[in-house]
Design a protein around this motif. Structure first.
Motif, PDB file in Angstrom:
ATOM      1  N   ASN A  52      76.676  31.996  33.760  1.00 39.10           N
ATOM      2  CA  ASN A  52      75.658  32.860  33.185  1.00 39.10           C
ATOM      3  C   ASN A  52      75.764  34.301  33.702  1.00 39.10           C
ATOM      4  O   ASN A  52      76.225  34.533  34.819  1.00 39.10           O
ATOM      5  CB  ASN A  52      74.277  32.305  33.536  1.00 39.10           C
ATOM      6  CG  ASN A  52      74.178  30.814  33.266  1.00 39.10           C
ATOM      7  OD1 ASN A  52      74.496  30.347  32.183  1.00 39.10           O
ATOM      8  ND2 ASN A  52      73.771  30.053  34.279  1.00 39.10           N
ATOM      9  N   TYR A  53      75.320  35.253  32.902  1.00 40.36           N
ATOM     10  CA  TYR A  53      75.376  36.652  33.292  1.00 40.36           C
ATOM     11  C   TYR A  53      74.091  37.369  32.924  1.00 40.36           C
ATOM     12  O   TYR A  53      73.354  36.969  32.012  1.00 40.36           O
ATOM     13  CB  TYR A  53      76.550  37.365  32.613  1.00 40.36           C
ATOM     14  CG  TYR A  53      76.254  37.739  31.177  1.00 40.36           C
ATOM     15  CD1 TYR A  53      75.738  38.997  30.854  1.00 40.36           C
ATOM     16  CD2 TYR A  53      76.448  36.822  30.145  1.00 40.36           C
ATOM     17  CE1 TYR A  53      75.430  39.334  29.546  1.00 40.36           C
ATOM     18  CE2 TYR A  53      76.144  37.149  28.833  1.00 40.36           C
ATOM     19  CZ  TYR A  53      75.634  38.401  28.536  1.00 40.36           C
ATOM     20  OH  TYR A  53      75.310  38.727  27.239  1.00 40.36           O
ATOM     21  N   ALA A  54      73.812  38.454  33.627  1.00 46.43           N
ATOM     22  CA  ALA A  54      72.755  39.396  33.269  1.00 46.43           C
ATOM     23  C   ALA A  54      73.315  40.798  33.470  1.00 46.43           C
ATOM     24  O   ALA A  54      73.773  41.127  34.568  1.00 46.43           O
ATOM     25  CB  ALA A  54      71.507  39.183  34.118  1.00 46.43           C
ATOM     26  N   GLN A  55      73.294  41.605  32.441  1.00 48.93           N
ATOM     27  CA  GLN A  55      73.879  42.950  32.489  1.00 48.93           C
ATOM     28  C   GLN A  55      72.785  44.002  32.617  1.00 48.93           C
ATOM     29  O   GLN A  55      71.750  43.925  31.952  1.00 48.93           O
ATOM     30  CB  GLN A  55      74.692  43.221  31.228  1.00 48.93           C
ATOM     31  CG  GLN A  55      75.330  44.602  31.203  1.00 48.93           C
ATOM     32  CD  GLN A  55      76.071  44.860  29.891  1.00 48.93           C
ATOM     33  OE1 GLN A  55      76.550  43.935  29.257  1.00 48.93           O
ATOM     34  NE2 GLN A  55      76.144  46.120  29.507  1.00 48.93           N
ATOM     35  N   TYR A  56      73.019  45.002  33.484  1.00 43.53           N
ATOM     36  CA  TYR A  56      72.086  46.099  33.732  1.00 43.53           C
ATOM     37  C   TYR A  56      72.779  47.431  33.489  1.00 43.53           C
ATOM     38  O   TYR A  56      73.991  47.572  33.716  1.00 43.53           O
ATOM     39  CB  TYR A  56      71.584  46.061  35.176  1.00 43.53           C
ATOM     40  CG  TYR A  56      70.665  44.910  35.507  1.00 43.53           C
ATOM     41  CD1 TYR A  56      69.298  45.110  35.669  1.00 43.53           C
ATOM     42  CD2 TYR A  56      71.160  43.619  35.669  1.00 43.53           C
ATOM     43  CE1 TYR A  56      68.443  44.061  35.975  1.00 43.53           C
ATOM     44  CE2 TYR A  56      70.318  42.554  35.969  1.00 43.53           C
ATOM     45  CZ  TYR A  56      68.963  42.785  36.130  1.00 43.53           C
ATOM     46  OH  TYR A  56      68.123  41.745  36.424  1.00 43.53           O
ATOM     47  N   LEU A  57      71.978  48.447  33.075  1.00 49.08           N
ATOM     48  CA  LEU A  57      72.494  49.791  32.840  1.00 49.08           C
ATOM     49  C   LEU A  57      71.532  50.823  33.404  1.00 49.08           C
ATOM     50  O   LEU A  57      70.310  50.621  33.400  1.00 49.08           O
ATOM     51  CB  LEU A  57      72.668  50.054  31.334  1.00 49.08           C
ATOM     52  CG  LEU A  57      73.655  49.177  30.560  1.00 49.08           C
ATOM     53  CD1 LEU A  57      73.515  49.461  29.065  1.00 49.08           C
ATOM     54  CD2 LEU A  57      75.075  49.434  31.028  1.00 49.08           C
ATOM     55  N   SER A  58      72.093  51.943  33.871  1.00 47.06           N
ATOM     56  CA  SER A  58      71.249  53.092  34.184  1.00 47.06           C
ATOM     57  C   SER A  58      70.791  53.720  32.875  1.00 47.06           C
ATOM     58  O   SER A  58      71.325  53.413  31.799  1.00 47.06           O
ATOM     59  CB  SER A  58      72.014  54.114  35.030  1.00 47.06           C
ATOM     60  OG  SER A  58      73.138  54.608  34.308  1.00 47.06           O
ATOM     61  N   GLN A  59      69.830  54.617  32.930  1.00 46.38           N
ATOM     62  CA  GLN A  59      69.277  55.196  31.704  1.00 46.38           C
ATOM     63  C   GLN A  59      70.338  55.910  30.887  1.00 46.38           C
ATOM     64  O   GLN A  59      70.323  55.864  29.653  1.00 46.38           O
ATOM     65  CB  GLN A  59      68.140  56.155  32.045  1.00 46.38           C
ATOM     66  CG  GLN A  59      67.382  56.663  30.812  1.00 46.38           C
ATOM     67  CD  GLN A  59      66.125  57.431  31.183  1.00 46.38           C
ATOM     68  OE1 GLN A  59      65.859  57.692  32.336  1.00 46.38           O
ATOM     69  NE2 GLN A  59      65.330  57.803  30.193  1.00 46.38           N
TER      70      GLN A  59
END
Length: 344
Positions: A70-77
């Motif tokens: 499983n994965y969860a992806q995050y980004l800066s604004q």
């Protein structure tokens, strides 16, 4: 079928995100709330926003619907800093080995100018010594800073990585440290103490071919490996295996001649293992991957690097079919399928 060599995850910490699973699979792996995201089977909770990074999407990388990768992806604004957290279930879980293989992949991907500026233990969710934290500067000819962390919780490995432009180094490290610190666990007692792997050089190398001498002993279907994990014991390099897809290392516990040998294939826990056979002489071959162990026959000695390369490439005439396969489900169920076949 023998395990085909999987390339080192050479793009593991690149800015580009990997190809992920379909949205229909997401509900099986994760439960979102207004502020958190929970990996259901692993019992691991992370915030949806942390240190300037916000959740972009989540799902399964592979093995769709099984909830084991499983994965969860995050980004800066502005999208310049990118992070991904993986929660996966290898049949051989070892955070120190995952960190070690990732380190090799980072150095291969980003070149000789890349500097590892930190490689230490850290606190996950406030629990001291339960994470390995690595930082790499001057990656991609000085263009990038990339950082990663590794945790072993119960049967699961948690891997985080954050990457961004070199001038955003402060944001990259804040993102990684924020993710490590803000993890929560249903069962904190399942966290393993972890430290970076210590790997030296073994005093001698194996170079003689082995012979497949018998079937797998009954009752060994799970393919357990008697080696220290999570950096708790020193390993040494027994030899190097050259395959059509890359170079791999034969690792053994330091000072333990005749003990098990593993050949890690990638940072997800894929590996070959040669374990002293139970109740007889020789070494049992097992192949480990995400959620699965395949058990093969017994060799009269540790195969040579040439033979191991043939096994990885699927060209060893002795290996034949797996005699037993153990599948590990996200809900804790273990299924063993036994197929005893005569040797060639």
């Amino acid at each position: 079928m023998p395990l085909r060599a999987l390339p080192l995850v050479s793009a593991l910490l690149a800015l580009a995100m990997p190809a992920f699973g379909h949205a229909a699979e997401e509900a099986e792996a994760w439960t979102p709330t207004e502020t958190t995201l929970r990996a259901n089977a692993a019992g691991i909770i992370l915030p949806q926003t942390v240190a300037g990074l916000s959740l972009s999407k989540s799902g399964e990388v592979s093995n769709g619907g099984k909830g084991i990768d499983n994965y969860a992806q995050y980004l800066s604004q502005d999208g310049a800093v990118q992070a991904t957290l993986y929660v996966y279930l290898p049949s051989y879980a070892d955070a120190a080995l995952a960190a070690y293989m990732t380190d090799k992949a980072v150095m291969e991907r980003f070149g000789a100018k890349t500097l590892r500026t930190s490689y230490t233990s850290a606190a996950a969710g406030g629990h001291a010594g339960t994470a390995i934290r690595a930082v790499y500067d001057d990656a991609a000819d000085g263009a990038l800073t990339t950082a990663a962390a590794f945790i072993h919780a119960g049967r699961w490995i948690v891997k985080m990585r954050v990457t961004g432009p070199a001038e955003r180094r402060k944001d990259v490290l804040a993102g990684l440290d924020g993710m490590i610190a803000n993890l929560a666990f249903d069962d904190p007692g399942a966290l393993h103490a972890v430290i970076p792997a210590k790997i030296s050089t073994c005093p001698a190398a194996y170079n003689r071919d082995a012979r497949l001498s018998g079937a797998a002993p009954s009752g060994t279907e799970k393919g357990e490996i008697a080696l220290p994990r999570d950096g708790r014991g020193s390993l040494c390099l027994r030899g190097t295996v050259e395959t059509s897809d890359g170079r791999y290392e034969m690792l053994q516990q330091t000072g333990m001649e005749g003990s098990a040998i593993i050949v890690p294939i990638d940072d997800t826990g894929s590996l070959l293992a040669f374990e002293p056979a139970q109740g007889r002489s020789g070494y049992q071959l097992s192949m480990h991957s995400l959620g699965q162990t395949e058990l093969y026959g017994v060799y009269d000695r540790i195969p040579s690097p040439r033979q191991i390369a043939a096994i990885i490439d699927g060209k060893d005439p002795q290996t034949a079919q797996a005699e037993a396969t153990t599948a590990y489900a996200a809900n804790g169920e273990v299924t063993v399928s036994v197929t005893r076949k005569s040797l060639r």
